[in-house]
Design a protein around this motif. Structure first.
Motif, PDB file in Angstrom:
ATOM      1  N   VAL A  86      -5.521  -0.034  12.760  1.00  0.00           N
ATOM      2  CA  VAL A  86      -5.721   0.952  13.828  1.00  0.00           C
ATOM      3  C   VAL A  86      -6.387   0.228  14.986  1.00  0.00           C
ATOM      4  CG1 VAL A  86      -6.813   3.121  14.496  1.00  0.00           C
ATOM      5  CG2 VAL A  86      -6.027   2.783  12.137  1.00  0.00           C
ATOM      6  N   ALA A 144      -1.983   8.392   2.046  1.00  0.00           N
ATOM      7  CA  ALA A 144      -3.267   8.148   1.362  1.00  0.00           C
ATOM      8  C   ALA A 144      -3.028   7.699  -0.080  1.00  0.00           C
ATOM      9  CB  ALA A 144      -4.110   9.401   1.408  1.00  0.00           C
ATOM     10  N   ARG A 156      -8.809  -6.172  10.638  1.00  0.00           N
ATOM     11  CA  ARG A 156      -9.083  -5.035   9.766  1.00  0.00           C
ATOM     12  C   ARG A 156      -7.809  -4.262   9.472  1.00  0.00           C
ATOM     13  NH1 ARG A 156     -13.479  -4.347  13.783  1.00  0.00           N
ATOM     14  NH2 ARG A 156     -12.168  -2.746  14.705  1.00  0.00           N
ATOM     15  N   PRO A 157      -7.713  -3.445   8.459  1.00  0.00           N
ATOM     16  CA  PRO A 157      -8.741  -3.283   7.427  1.00  0.00           C
ATOM     17  C   PRO A 157      -8.629  -4.392   6.373  1.00  0.00           C
ATOM     18  CG  PRO A 157      -6.890  -1.872   6.936  1.00  0.00           C
ATOM     19  CD  PRO A 157      -6.563  -2.558   8.232  1.00  0.00           C
ATOM     20  N   LYS A 203       5.529   5.638   7.502  1.00  0.00           N
ATOM     21  CA  LYS A 203       4.116   5.960   7.739  1.00  0.00           C
ATOM     22  C   LYS A 203       3.306   5.591   6.501  1.00  0.00           C
ATOM     23  CE  LYS A 203       4.705  10.862   6.518  1.00  0.00           C
ATOM     24  NZ  LYS A 203       4.698  12.264   7.021  1.00  0.00           N
ATOM     25  N   ASP A 204       2.020   5.357   6.760  1.00  0.00           N
ATOM     26  CA  ASP A 204       1.082   5.151   5.656  1.00  0.00           C
ATOM     27  C   ASP A 204       0.749   6.503   5.036  1.00  0.00           C
ATOM     28  OD1 ASP A 204       0.925   2.451   6.333  1.00  0.00           O
ATOM     29  OD2 ASP A 204      -0.768   2.792   7.701  1.00  0.00           O
ATOM     30  N   TYR A 225      -2.104  -5.712  10.138  1.00  0.00           N
ATOM     31  CA  TYR A 225      -2.397  -5.534   8.714  1.00  0.00           C
ATOM     32  C   TYR A 225      -2.001  -4.117   8.296  1.00  0.00           C
ATOM     33  CZ  TYR A 225      -5.266  -9.809   8.192  1.00  0.00           C
ATOM     34  OH  TYR A 225      -5.719 -11.102   8.092  1.00  0.00           O
ATOM     35  N   PRO A 226      -1.696  -3.928   7.044  1.00  0.00           N
ATOM     36  CA  PRO A 226      -1.427  -2.553   6.574  1.00  0.00           C
ATOM     37  C   PRO A 226      -2.627  -1.657   6.894  1.00  0.00           C
ATOM     38  CG  PRO A 226      -0.916  -4.176   4.857  1.00  0.00           C
ATOM     39  CD  PRO A 226      -1.570  -4.927   5.975  1.00  0.00           C
ATOM     40  N   GLY A 227      -2.370  -0.569   7.541  1.00  0.00           N
ATOM     41  CA  GLY A 227      -3.442   0.353   7.899  1.00  0.00           C
ATOM     42  C   GLY A 227      -4.142   0.012   9.198  1.00  0.00           C
ATOM     43  N   HIS A 250      -7.776  -5.583   2.918  1.00  0.00           N
ATOM     44  CA  HIS A 250      -6.677  -5.022   2.126  1.00  0.00           C
ATOM     45  C   HIS A 250      -6.198  -6.049   1.105  1.00  0.00           C
ATOM     46  CE1 HIS A 250      -4.760  -7.454   5.211  1.00  0.00           C
ATOM     47  NE2 HIS A 250      -3.712  -7.546   4.411  1.00  0.00           N
ATOM     48  N   PHE A 274       3.055   4.325   0.950  1.00  0.00           N
ATOM     49  CA  PHE A 274       3.779   4.542   2.213  1.00  0.00           C
ATOM     50  C   PHE A 274       4.881   5.566   1.982  1.00  0.00           C
ATOM     51  CE2 PHE A 274       7.904   2.587   1.375  1.00  0.00           C
ATOM     52  CZ  PHE A 274       7.640   1.877   0.204  1.00  0.00           C
ATOM     53  N   GLU A 308       0.862  -1.192   0.000  1.00  0.00           N
ATOM     54  CA  GLU A 308       0.000   0.000   0.000  1.00  0.00           C
ATOM     55  C   GLU A 308       0.896   1.240   0.000  1.00  0.00           C
ATOM     56  OE1 GLU A 308      -3.341  -0.190  -0.262  1.00  0.00           O
ATOM     57  OE2 GLU A 308      -3.088  -2.379  -0.381  1.00  0.00           O
TER      58      GLU A 308
END
Lengths: 400, 400, 400, 400
Positions: C342, B400, C211-212, B397-398, C338-340, C214, B221, B219
């Motif tokens: 939270v 968008a 979650r999320p 960091k992720d 997982y990526p993202g 992906h 990053f 994803e």
């Protein structure tokens, strides 16, 4: 010079001091520098540490109080070489001594020279009788560590898979040929009617734990003139002694189930028992006195043989009638203060008394004990599971 | 000479082999013989052991199979210097390496010479390509141990109360001046859209754990161009980072409650943070990249800062855009086989794969990594609680 | 009532809540009061503790924030029944739970009633959607502990030399007859071309660690339609699987050398393998899926068989094509965010994320999982050496 | 009936046997079933275990040899309830007793009934004098466990964060009101000239470790008529006694640095010292004799106060002149065989002698000792670090 006496006394003390100091270094002479470093178990200190600690003892106990101009060799050596003296402050934890590569052997030898010069100067300078007594204590202390040096060196070399010899043959410092020499075979028993006997030290040098001389009562008993031999101990092994719970103290049985069923340094190989000696691995010398057994093993052997361990008062009261000095002899006496015991004062108050719990008294002396350090009133002591010293045993029994 | 190529290739391999072998010895040059012996924690091996083990590796992996006339230097050195190769038989237990004073440093240097001569002869003797590959593996293996040599030496000297310096200033072997050199300050972030990327090694030398080159999905990053500095880490400490359970993984919190609240080698003294370096104790160099932190600390720092650790694929796919090589960079990737992973065969099957559980991947290289041993596909790995390596971290960091 | 919906929703939530709460008590019905107390290993909590902890969870997470008039049942129950929530203060150390005889089972049942009444009242009182979500979380949480209740009860009874059965035959709460029921034998492999797949949860209830949803990339692979059976595992044992270092991860080999060479609860007796089951000791049911093996054993078995463990994404992407739910299936995926990812907010922030190191993901569900608690996105996780859960394994392999 | 005597003797032995057996059950009457299970430290056995073990003792020692028709209650109860008798075969490891929920309390009570019936029948059936002696030993053995029952129950309740009371007020079985009753304050010292005294048991029932009666020599000494009070001990605490290394034995100092600086069950709270009692937590009763201190604490207190601990022969020779029985009194005597000691034969050979190392003798009796179980020759013994018994101390000193 008044207090410490004539020039002759100065010369004698100086000579004895320097000879003792030299002997420690000589004991290490066969070592490689690397051999001075390891501490394979907590009880076995690095030779390097012994050389430093015995020097620190003179600094902390003698020089700090009696040589006002003395400059300590290094500000952190107290931390490095204090063994257990709480009054002397923080110190390296006992089991961490083998983590320390510095100071190097060469630096410690310099440290020894520094201390030697200071003590020699102090002796020549009319020291107080108190100072002289502490110097003598320091000499005796160093002799105690000479025995540990040899037993610790043996352990360090023995755990090495290469099992190198310490010395190929006897030299002026260590008579390795006698380590497992035969003892004259004798089954003779020496009897005593017991009664009220006196034990303990009253004259010359002695440690505080040997004092005061006092009375104690004994029932009739006998001690064997000779020590138990390796041959006798082999019979115990062959008879399943290590597998018979009835023979063992409860804590001894737990110990036996977690250890090899033989004395320390023994190995069964190629159809025979061998043992690591200071001259390397050799077949077990069956006519030598047994050694490197702990209290549990000594007690189990006696239970098997129908004998018992001596009490320390029995041993001392009869010591003039048998030969002793090759093996420290386990007794059944727990290490405790004599009636009227008063610890030495000052820094050395911690010397002996604070260990008087959970340890057993051993009497006599051993192959590793330096000449001149033995006497019949001497009280050695170790925890019952330990056996890297030259321990052995002399049978005792009650008589009617 | 056909298989291994021309005289030129012989000369090059010989030169590379000997230079590598010499470098290990040079790294130890500042040591006293005593420094080669201790093992203060199980993870830190005695320098003596590294010198022996890297030689044994050539004997066990190369010479035993490819130099039929080779005579092993000593029949027990396999037992002494095997690290973890079950197929190579019994060995000294890992945490017991510091108990061994023998072989001495001098004997190990002889061992090294013996092995060196045999390998040089083998190289000159038209070795098979398999043998050449194993020699190259042996060289890479020795380079790995050169990094450990330096970090283990640092640990051994640092735990010593005297905290001696390893080197006063840089020499031809180790540029100690750069250990805590400033890094160019930059808060720049490097972005990636992610997507399907390829990672892993496909050409030249690589370890089996870097292969095969394969696809993975990422994803979007960003990674920061610069490493976290000691200044930034001090802010974390000052903000109570070590006392805030919310920032820590559960096992990390347990660890934090049993350890000093600072990186390894840091000490708060005289009102400021100091740290042990290869040049001795110095004030913390705030503009140098942080080091000697473990995975738990790295993760807690990121949690505190609002960032996260990189995944190893993120790191590798972007590595060409930032400077790396001063600190091993913790990732959030557990050490696991790549899809299609096949361990190397023969003796070296145990080289990497069997460690693929409970460890975390670190990427990059460090101050202690030998020249020529680094590449972007390299996968280093350690247990999450360890921190005596030159570990550090790069924020991720992720986006968008 | 607006936020939580109609009377129907109230009734449904109340009913689900009470049914879940009752089920925990029913699971303990076959026990004697004494069975609720022991904690034979740290991982196995006393049944009494589970009953208290699941109640405390409702008090700490739901009632304290959303039922302002709620009076905690006892001021010290937070200390007694908090598991690992640092934000909820001090607590009994995990491995000390078995030291506690009080509160008694009867007192804990009163505690449960007290909490039940309060939650039912809260539900009937138009709770916020946040409160409803937390009640649902509490229900899911209690279901997780129902699985642990059964596995912990099994362990407690199994270590008892009397090895009493939990239940003689299936009842309404536990279908013990199916614990080791045969599985349909099938060697069928299910193939996937891999590529870019989506995994993770996006609707209904799920834990934060799912979650999320992906994307991830997979190479072509196959999973076997059926689990490994006890018969297959016996072949591994009989072939010397536990004695072949080549098959094991390094940490697994260390583990294997310190443990019985068989799954947990297996005993070789009278010439055959037996195993403790919830119905007491029985001969090993060879056609049942293997269980009570740890990650190390699962990985070694695969190495022996020429297969590998699945990755969790492989498992999830193919889960609709095979039957699962009798055994938790070890994967080769370390438990990681997982990526993202939270974490959930508030008290439950500590629910999952802080355990994401040193543990491995298991997929599926087991015999002990309560009805309605399973889904294909579910991520269970345990340390690799643990095996008292109903763990098993499904073979995977790479395909061209 | 010839050997064991008249009907009257049968009636008396039966009555004494049943009363003793009932008393054990009565001691547990205030417990919940759950309280019978935990073993918070290895030294503290579950009450359930004591009830079973004392019954097993009658089966193993009496019934197996002297009641040929006796059917053991359960084939595995020997394994479950053997404490340390190697001759009686394998057994549950001592520290694992708390893992066992079965047999339940109810089952153990049935076991007790089974054994009671068999012994009553044996008594009525003209048992041999040997059998009678073993029944009497079993009664004394059960009385020893009654003391342990009470001290173990106290420990189990005290470690519980709820710290429930055992009894709110005295009942027919336990006079809890007297646990910390005041003792008459007296500073009186009782002097003895010492000399040759006789100690040890010669008549009626005694354990083998009290025999034979024999002579021993004592120097002049004095014992204080009253025990050290909690008030006196508070002065030691307030004077920094726990922080002064000079006062402690070396192993005691290590212990002190790892434990709270107060007797067991003491807690400083709300500005005052409180202590857990059988009636729950109460302010420290300053005029009660100090208790729950170990040998190290007792010795340090004496060092601080300028006194010493008594020798056991001193204590016994003077016991008729002071009041004793509320606290077991630490002596400075290590637990060792008396001159001429012969262990009892048969199964009970392991009763006492095998514990004669590393333990210290306590004399007297305590609040928890059952009526009729005390005598001046009684030798109790514990390891020096233990203090969950009702231990205390009586000052001794040398006199001119």
């Amino acid at each position: 010079m008044t207090e410490a006496g004539s020039d002759d006394r100065v010369a004698k003390l100086t000579q004895r001091f320097l000879a003792t100091r030299l002997h420690s270094v000589e004991l290490c002479r066969p070592l490689a520098n690397e051999d001075y470093v390891p501490q394979p178990i907590a009880d076995v200190s690095p030779p390097k540490w012994h050389l430093g600690h015995t020097s620190w003892f003179f600094e902390a106990v003698v020089l700090s109080a009696h040589a006002s101009s003395h400059r300590p060799f290094h500000p952190q050596f107290g931390f490095l070489f204090n063994s257990y003296y709480e009054s002397q402050g923080e110190r390296v934890m006992r089991h961490k001594r083998g983590d320390l590569s510095r100071p190097t052997v060469a630096e410690i030898l310099s440290y020894r020279e520094h201390v030697n010069r200071a003590i020699v100067e102090l002796i020549s300078n009319a020291p107080s009788s108190e100072a002289v007594a502490l110097i003598e204590l320091g000499i005796e202390h160093e002799q105690q560590h000479q025995e540990l040096l040899l037993t610790d060196i043996k352990y360090i070399l023995a755990v090495n898979p290469l099992q190198p010899a310490y010395l190929a043959s006897s030299n002026a410092t260590v008579d390795v040929d006698s380590e497992f020499a035969h003892q004259a075979a004798t089954g003779q028993w020496l009897s005593s009617d017991g009664g009220l006997v006196q034990i303990g030290a009253e004259i010359d040098f002695s440690f505080d734990n040997e004092r005061p001389r006092h009375r104690t009562w004994l029932e009739p008993f006998a001690l064997r003139a000779s020590l138990v031999t390796q041959r006798e101990y082999l019979e115990f092994i062959d008879d399943g002694g290590y597998k018979n719970a009835n023979l063992w103290l409860s804590e001894g049985w737990d110990w036996a189930n977690q250890n090899n069923h033989a004395p320390l340094y023994w190995l069964y190989s190629d159809g025979q028992w061998q043992q690591y000696t200071l001259q390397g691995v050799k077949p077990v010398a069956v006519d030598a006195p047994i050694t490197h057994i702990n209290f549990f093993e000594a007690a189990a052997f006696c239970q098997w043989a129908g004998w018992r361990l001596p009490r320390e008062a029995e041993w001392e009261s009869l010591a003039s009638r048998f030969t002793w000095g090759r093996r420290w002899e386990w007794t059944q006496s727990a290490y405790a203060p004599y009636p009227g015991f008063v610890p030495s004062g000052g820094v050395v108050a911690e010397y002996n008394g604070k260990f008087m719990v959970n340890q057993m008294v051993l009497r006599g002396a051993s192959f590793a004990t330096p000449a001149g350090h033995s006497r019949a009133t001497y009280r050695n002591f170790f925890h019952p599971q330990l056996r890297w010293q030259y321990t052995g045993l002399r049978p005792a029994k009650d008589i009617a």
